[in-house]
Design a protein around this motif. Sequence first.
Motif, PDB file in Angstrom:
ATOM      1  N   TYR A  43     -53.614  28.067  51.312  1.00  0.00           N
ATOM      2  CA  TYR A  43     -54.101  26.787  50.790  1.00  0.00           C
ATOM      3  C   TYR A  43     -53.233  26.266  49.646  1.00  0.00           C
ATOM      4  O   TYR A  43     -53.674  25.428  48.859  1.00  0.00           O
ATOM      5  CB  TYR A  43     -55.555  26.927  50.320  1.00  0.00           C
ATOM      6  CG  TYR A  43     -56.537  27.000  51.459  1.00  0.00           C
ATOM      7  CD1 TYR A  43     -57.299  25.892  51.812  1.00  0.00           C
ATOM      8  CD2 TYR A  43     -56.680  28.165  52.202  1.00  0.00           C
ATOM      9  CE1 TYR A  43     -58.180  25.957  52.876  1.00  0.00           C
ATOM     10  CE2 TYR A  43     -57.543  28.233  53.274  1.00  0.00           C
ATOM     11  CZ  TYR A  43     -58.297  27.134  53.608  1.00  0.00           C
ATOM     12  OH  TYR A  43     -59.167  27.194  54.667  1.00  0.00           O
ATOM     13  N   ARG A  44     -51.987  26.723  49.558  1.00  0.00           N
ATOM     14  CA  ARG A  44     -51.131  26.371  48.436  1.00  0.00           C
ATOM     15  C   ARG A  44     -50.904  24.858  48.317  1.00  0.00           C
ATOM     16  O   ARG A  44     -50.886  24.330  47.208  1.00  0.00           O
ATOM     17  CB  ARG A  44     -49.819  27.135  48.485  1.00  0.00           C
ATOM     18  CG  ARG A  44     -48.954  26.852  49.681  1.00  0.00           C
ATOM     19  CD  ARG A  44     -47.735  27.787  49.721  1.00  0.00           C
ATOM     20  NE  ARG A  44     -46.982  27.629  50.950  1.00  0.00           N
ATOM     21  CZ  ARG A  44     -47.236  28.264  52.088  1.00  0.00           C
ATOM     22  NH1 ARG A  44     -48.249  29.115  52.151  1.00  0.00           N
ATOM     23  NH2 ARG A  44     -46.501  28.062  53.158  1.00  0.00           N
ATOM     24  N   GLU A  46     -52.924  22.360  49.351  1.00  0.00           N
ATOM     25  CA  GLU A  46     -54.163  21.718  48.888  1.00  0.00           C
ATOM     26  C   GLU A  46     -54.432  22.031  47.415  1.00  0.00           C
ATOM     27  O   GLU A  46     -54.855  21.163  46.655  1.00  0.00           O
ATOM     28  CB  GLU A  46     -55.351  22.182  49.737  1.00  0.00           C
ATOM     29  CG  GLU A  46     -55.289  21.727  51.181  1.00  0.00           C
ATOM     30  CD  GLU A  46     -54.544  22.709  52.100  1.00  0.00           C
ATOM     31  OE1 GLU A  46     -53.803  23.574  51.587  1.00  0.00           O
ATOM     32  OE2 GLU A  46     -54.701  22.591  53.328  1.00  0.00           O
ATOM     33  N   ILE A  47     -54.166  23.260  47.028  1.00  0.00           N
ATOM     34  CA  ILE A  47     -54.387  23.672  45.635  1.00  0.00           C
ATOM     35  C   ILE A  47     -53.427  22.923  44.721  1.00  0.00           C
ATOM     36  O   ILE A  47     -53.827  22.380  43.682  1.00  0.00           O
ATOM     37  CB  ILE A  47     -54.236  25.202  45.488  1.00  0.00           C
ATOM     38  CG1 ILE A  47     -55.401  25.913  46.195  1.00  0.00           C
ATOM     39  CG2 ILE A  47     -54.156  25.604  44.022  1.00  0.00           C
ATOM     40  CD1 ILE A  47     -55.234  27.409  46.333  1.00  0.00           C
ATOM     41  N   ARG A  48     -52.162  22.868  45.100  1.00  0.00           N
ATOM     42  CA  ARG A  48     -51.146  22.173  44.305  1.00  0.00           C
ATOM     43  C   ARG A  48     -51.486  20.680  44.177  1.00  0.00           C
ATOM     44  O   ARG A  48     -51.387  20.106  43.097  1.00  0.00           O
ATOM     45  CB  ARG A  48     -49.772  22.371  44.939  1.00  0.00           C
ATOM     46  CG  ARG A  48     -48.625  22.093  43.986  1.00  0.00           C
ATOM     47  CD  ARG A  48     -47.254  22.424  44.596  1.00  0.00           C
ATOM     48  NE  ARG A  48     -47.146  23.853  44.872  1.00  0.00           N
ATOM     49  CZ  ARG A  48     -46.807  24.351  46.071  1.00  0.00           C
ATOM     50  NH1 ARG A  48     -46.540  23.567  47.085  1.00  0.00           N
ATOM     51  NH2 ARG A  48     -46.737  25.659  46.245  1.00  0.00           N
ATOM     52  N   GLU A  49     -51.898  20.080  45.291  1.00  0.00           N
ATOM     53  CA  GLU A  49     -52.234  18.651  45.271  1.00  0.00           C
ATOM     54  C   GLU A  49     -53.430  18.374  44.370  1.00  0.00           C
ATOM     55  O   GLU A  49     -53.408  17.456  43.544  1.00  0.00           O
ATOM     56  CB  GLU A  49     -52.533  18.167  46.694  1.00  0.00           C
ATOM     57  CG  GLU A  49     -52.857  16.697  46.779  1.00  0.00           C
ATOM     58  CD  GLU A  49     -53.208  16.273  48.206  1.00  0.00           C
ATOM     59  OE1 GLU A  49     -54.093  15.413  48.346  1.00  0.00           O
ATOM     60  OE2 GLU A  49     -52.616  16.815  49.148  1.00  0.00           O
ATOM     61  N   ALA A  50     -54.496  19.160  44.529  1.00  0.00           N
ATOM     62  CA  ALA A  50     -55.697  18.967  43.696  1.00  0.00           C
ATOM     63  C   ALA A  50     -55.383  19.200  42.226  1.00  0.00           C
ATOM     64  O   ALA A  50     -55.863  18.453  41.358  1.00  0.00           O
ATOM     65  CB  ALA A  50     -56.807  19.902  44.162  1.00  0.00           C
ATOM     66  N   PRO A  60     -63.342  20.836  46.766  1.00  0.00           N
ATOM     67  CA  PRO A  60     -63.791  22.048  47.479  1.00  0.00           C
ATOM     68  C   PRO A  60     -62.606  22.729  48.174  1.00  0.00           C
ATOM     69  O   PRO A  60     -62.221  22.380  49.278  1.00  0.00           O
ATOM     70  CB  PRO A  60     -64.816  21.520  48.482  1.00  0.00           C
ATOM     71  CG  PRO A  60     -64.501  20.074  48.645  1.00  0.00           C
ATOM     72  CD  PRO A  60     -63.833  19.618  47.395  1.00  0.00           C
ATOM     73  N   LEU A  61     -62.038  23.726  47.492  1.00  0.00           N
ATOM     74  CA  LEU A  61     -60.858  24.434  47.987  1.00  0.00           C
ATOM     75  C   LEU A  61     -61.146  25.877  48.402  1.00  0.00           C
ATOM     76  O   LEU A  61     -60.289  26.519  48.973  1.00  0.00           O
ATOM     77  CB  LEU A  61     -59.771  24.461  46.893  1.00  0.00           C
ATOM     78  CG  LEU A  61     -59.206  23.127  46.452  1.00  0.00           C
ATOM     79  CD1 LEU A  61     -58.389  23.283  45.189  1.00  0.00           C
ATOM     80  CD2 LEU A  61     -58.372  22.533  47.578  1.00  0.00           C
TER      81      LEU A  61
END
Length: 183
Positions: A43-44, A46-50, A60-61
């Motif tokens: 999920y790198r 999505e995590i980076r973007e959020a 919600p990640l």
Amino acid sequence: AWLTALSFNAVVALYFENSSQETHVAHVAGAFLFIYALWYHFYRREIREADGLGRFWTTPLYPRWVYSLTVFYLGLFYGLSGFNKIATSGLGWANGVSLQLWAELFGDKSSVFTQMILSSRMAAAAMQWAALIGECGGLVAVVSPRLRPLVGLLLIGFHVAQISVFGWGFYTNMFMLALVFLP
């Protein structure tokens, strides 16, 4: 995340390499670091973007499989520990006498738990049975969300007594049990 997980487990391995006895207080932390490294790996983006948008804590990640894998690992870790005691010593493992001997030889005599163990074989046996039920219940906790908090409380109580009597540092395990097994 991978560097953290690998570094932590490498340091633990080096400790074991140079130690005269093996302790398993770091196993749960090491396994959880690997599970969370997997999450961060997959999920790198999505995590980076959020995180870049300042919404890391509100997006919600956290995928369900990460939680399920931590429940499975904890249940397996404790379940195998309990069933190993039964396989090695039988149900007689929880006879109270062995705990009294360990407490006499290695326990902190100023601990309330040590005093209870040494003063009553019945209390010592009850503590061993609670530990054995909690550990074997780890496998039940994997499939029963309803019983998971009870198993979690038994195991946290087991660790509180261990720390009080023997000073074994299962603090991380208690924290992980509370996060994963308690509501």
